[in-house]
Design a protein around this motif. Sequence first.
Motif, PDB file in Angstrom:
ATOM      1  N   ALA A 118      -0.837  -3.693   2.413  1.00 56.06           N
ATOM      2  CA  ALA A 118       0.592  -3.457   2.657  1.00 56.06           C
ATOM      3  C   ALA A 118       1.218  -2.648   1.517  1.00 56.06           C
ATOM      4  O   ALA A 118       2.057  -1.777   1.759  1.00 56.06           O
ATOM      5  CB  ALA A 118       1.321  -4.784   2.847  1.00 56.06           C
ATOM      6  N   ALA A 119       0.800  -2.912   0.292  1.00 59.45           N
ATOM      7  CA  ALA A 119       1.330  -2.170  -0.853  1.00 59.45           C
ATOM      8  C   ALA A 119       0.938  -0.688  -0.782  1.00 59.45           C
ATOM      9  O   ALA A 119       1.685   0.177  -1.256  1.00 59.45           O
ATOM     10  CB  ALA A 119       0.824  -2.782  -2.163  1.00 59.45           C
ATOM     11  N   ARG A 120      -0.213  -0.397  -0.166  1.00 56.32           N
ATOM     12  CA  ARG A 120      -0.672   0.995  -0.039  1.00 56.32           C
ATOM     13  C   ARG A 120      -0.129   1.683   1.207  1.00 56.32           C
ATOM     14  O   ARG A 120      -0.237   2.896   1.332  1.00 56.32           O
ATOM     15  CB  ARG A 120      -2.199   1.036   0.014  1.00 56.32           C
ATOM     16  N   ARG A 121       0.391   0.915   2.142  1.00 53.89           N
ATOM     17  CA  ARG A 121       0.860   1.476   3.417  1.00 53.89           C
ATOM     18  C   ARG A 121       2.297   1.047   3.719  1.00 53.89           C
ATOM     19  O   ARG A 121       2.553   0.318   4.676  1.00 53.89           O
ATOM     20  CB  ARG A 121      -0.058   1.033   4.559  1.00 53.89           C
ATOM     21  N   PRO A 122       3.258   1.527   2.928  1.00 52.47           N
ATOM     22  CA  PRO A 122       4.647   1.157   3.201  1.00 52.47           C
ATOM     23  C   PRO A 122       5.187   1.753   4.496  1.00 52.47           C
ATOM     24  O   PRO A 122       6.261   1.364   4.953  1.00 52.47           O
ATOM     25  CB  PRO A 122       5.399   1.697   1.978  1.00 52.47           C
ATOM     26  N   ASP A 123       4.420   2.660   5.104  1.00 47.52           N
ATOM     27  CA  ASP A 123       4.854   3.307   6.336  1.00 47.52           C
ATOM     28  C   ASP A 123       4.594   2.475   7.585  1.00 47.52           C
ATOM     29  O   ASP A 123       4.985   2.866   8.685  1.00 47.52           O
ATOM     30  CB  ASP A 123       4.141   4.651   6.486  1.00 47.52           C
TER      31      ASP A 123
END
Length: 127
Positions: free
Chosen positions: A29-34
Amino acid sequence: MEKALVLFAHGARAAAWAAPFQRLRDLTAARRPDCAVSLAFLELMTPSLPDEVGAQVASGARDVTIVPVFLGQGGHLLRDLPLLLDQLRASHPQVTFRTVPAVGEDPGVLAAMAAYCAGADVACLPT
């Protein structure tokens, strides 16, 4: 969010078994805020894949990618996941569903695991 990424793990009776998967979810989730990143289980734990996808769709997801957090394409991914995907597509015809191969089949994941295994004897100091 319109995009959702659902990490899909087996599940186990021991609640502590889920801890590394929860950490993986949080790191992802931290790497994919989109997109909305969540975790679902095949059996023995909640939420189930249909329940989690339902929650994501209710929150606005229209593009859902399922990531099997399994080491290989065994029976659950060859038989159970396709059936679940058919059910999800029937229940949510307005949603695009994708799945990717098991995480353990990715060359980068295998390389990281090999590096860990190769260093295992170094990490174990004699007592």
